[in-house]
Design an enzyme around this catalytic site. Sequence first.
Site, short mmCIF file in Angstrom:
data_model
loop_
_atom_site.label_atom_id
_atom_site.label_comp_id
_atom_site.label_asym_id
_atom_site.label_seq_id
_atom_site.Cartn_x
_atom_site.Cartn_y
_atom_site.Cartn_z
N PHE A 125 0.85 -1.18 0.00
CA PHE A 125 0.00 0.00 0.00
C PHE A 125 0.89 1.24 0.00
CE2 PHE A 125 -2.89 3.25 1.53
CZ PHE A 125 -3.99 2.99 0.73
N ASP A 194 1.14 -4.21 8.92
CA ASP A 194 0.01 -3.33 8.67
C ASP A 194 -1.25 -4.21 8.58
OD1 ASP A 194 -1.97 -1.66 7.66
OD2 ASP A 194 -0.60 -0.58 6.33
N TYR A 219 -11.55 2.38 10.14
CA TYR A 219 -12.72 2.71 9.32
C TYR A 219 -13.12 1.63 8.34
CZ TYR A 219 -8.92 4.38 6.26
OH TYR A 219 -7.77 4.49 5.52
N LYS A 220 -12.41 0.53 8.29
CA LYS A 220 -12.79 -0.55 7.38
C LYS A 220 -13.68 -1.55 8.13
CE LYS A 220 -8.47 0.01 4.76
NZ LYS A 220 -9.01 0.79 3.63
N ARG A 366 -12.54 -4.85 -7.32
CA ARG A 366 -12.36 -5.44 -5.98
C ARG A 366 -13.69 -5.43 -5.23
NH1 ARG A 366 -8.69 -2.71 -1.27
NH2 ARG A 366 -10.43 -1.26 -1.39
#
Length: 407
Positions: A125, A194, A219-220, A366
Amino acid sequence: MDLEAKAATLDAADPLARWRSEFLIADDIAYLDGNSLGALPKVTPERLQHAIQQEWGQDLISSWNTADWIRLPQTIGAKIAPLIGAAAHEVIAADSVSVNLFKLISAALKMRPGRKVVLSEPGNFPTDLYMVQGLKGQGLAEQRLAERDAIEDALDENVALLMLTHVHYKSGAMFDMAQLTAKAHEAGALVLWDLSHSAGAVPVDLNAANADFAVGCGYKYLNGGPGAPAFAFVAERHHSAVEQPLSGWMGHAKPFAFTDDYAPAPGVNRLLCGTPPILAMRALECGVELMARIGMEALVAKSRALSEFTREAMAQHVPELECIAPEDPAARGSQLSFRHAHAYELCQALIARKITGDFRAPDVLRVGFAPAYVRFADCARLVSELRDILDSGEWQKPEYAERGAVT
């Protein structure tokens, strides 16, 4: 049995089906983007209203004590800890993933004097790599990238830190955390994981893997809201050695002594920097508590069932899209990724039909499976609507080719 009928049977037998009603999500939306932004728990607005009207509006500054605002980073960190295989005193909720990466990369480099290399993989990422590059610009770090099948061979006496994302944001491929951590330790390196695409959706046991550090977002799958505070983990054995560079007053041993000289707080508390965002913390607390109530074992089981159902259905009905996620559900995160030359247009056409997934450049569609609220019917709808979009040529509408900032 056709696809929709099979999905209906699975939904009827789903032990987590009742939890969807705990989220503010319309019945006609197939929301398959919880791996990017989790849905809103229904309890969150009420909790925020109380924080605004009572804690802030009525009790004002006294709420730092009466509502224990001052301890929210530790309180929420302790609630996240069981979801990631950590002890309560090893996790703190604070800042963003990017900021926490900077803190822990810097700390790891200082703990390995004479070594400057941070090892990662190309295609990690971006923010993870950017943080290393920022430290490189200050002369503090060197970046080394190795393909995932060559990471172990790239570990040598110059590597201070191995930094990897547990579940790859694009492909969904999941690393063997315990194996790579052990290999890094054999080479004398520390390891930073991560967990942004892992926490709340896949099995994570940081202490069983002997991990050193970890970060993750709120927030996921933790449903803390857009831009929710992140979290950081430091193994207890490193608590006295960690020295992070953002020596803000909340990370001071005695912040309200207001002394001129900095002295780090004990344990993971020293990772704090500035004043915590209380309203955002309250929202995150709601999402974390909800995930804890459901339980990781049930969440993982549902996640794998959803992704397998979808993978098999896509292979049968939409073979034009190449699945690039690992075939083994135990080797991937709670998502599937499909490659197609017109993935962006397909994503936009699905959104127009109230099926929300997302696009990752250059050619990946995705879809994520937040097991607390995604239904098998949502996954069946994805497959059938995608088949129709391809057959009808709807994806060729000019407006679907106009690329926006997010998807």
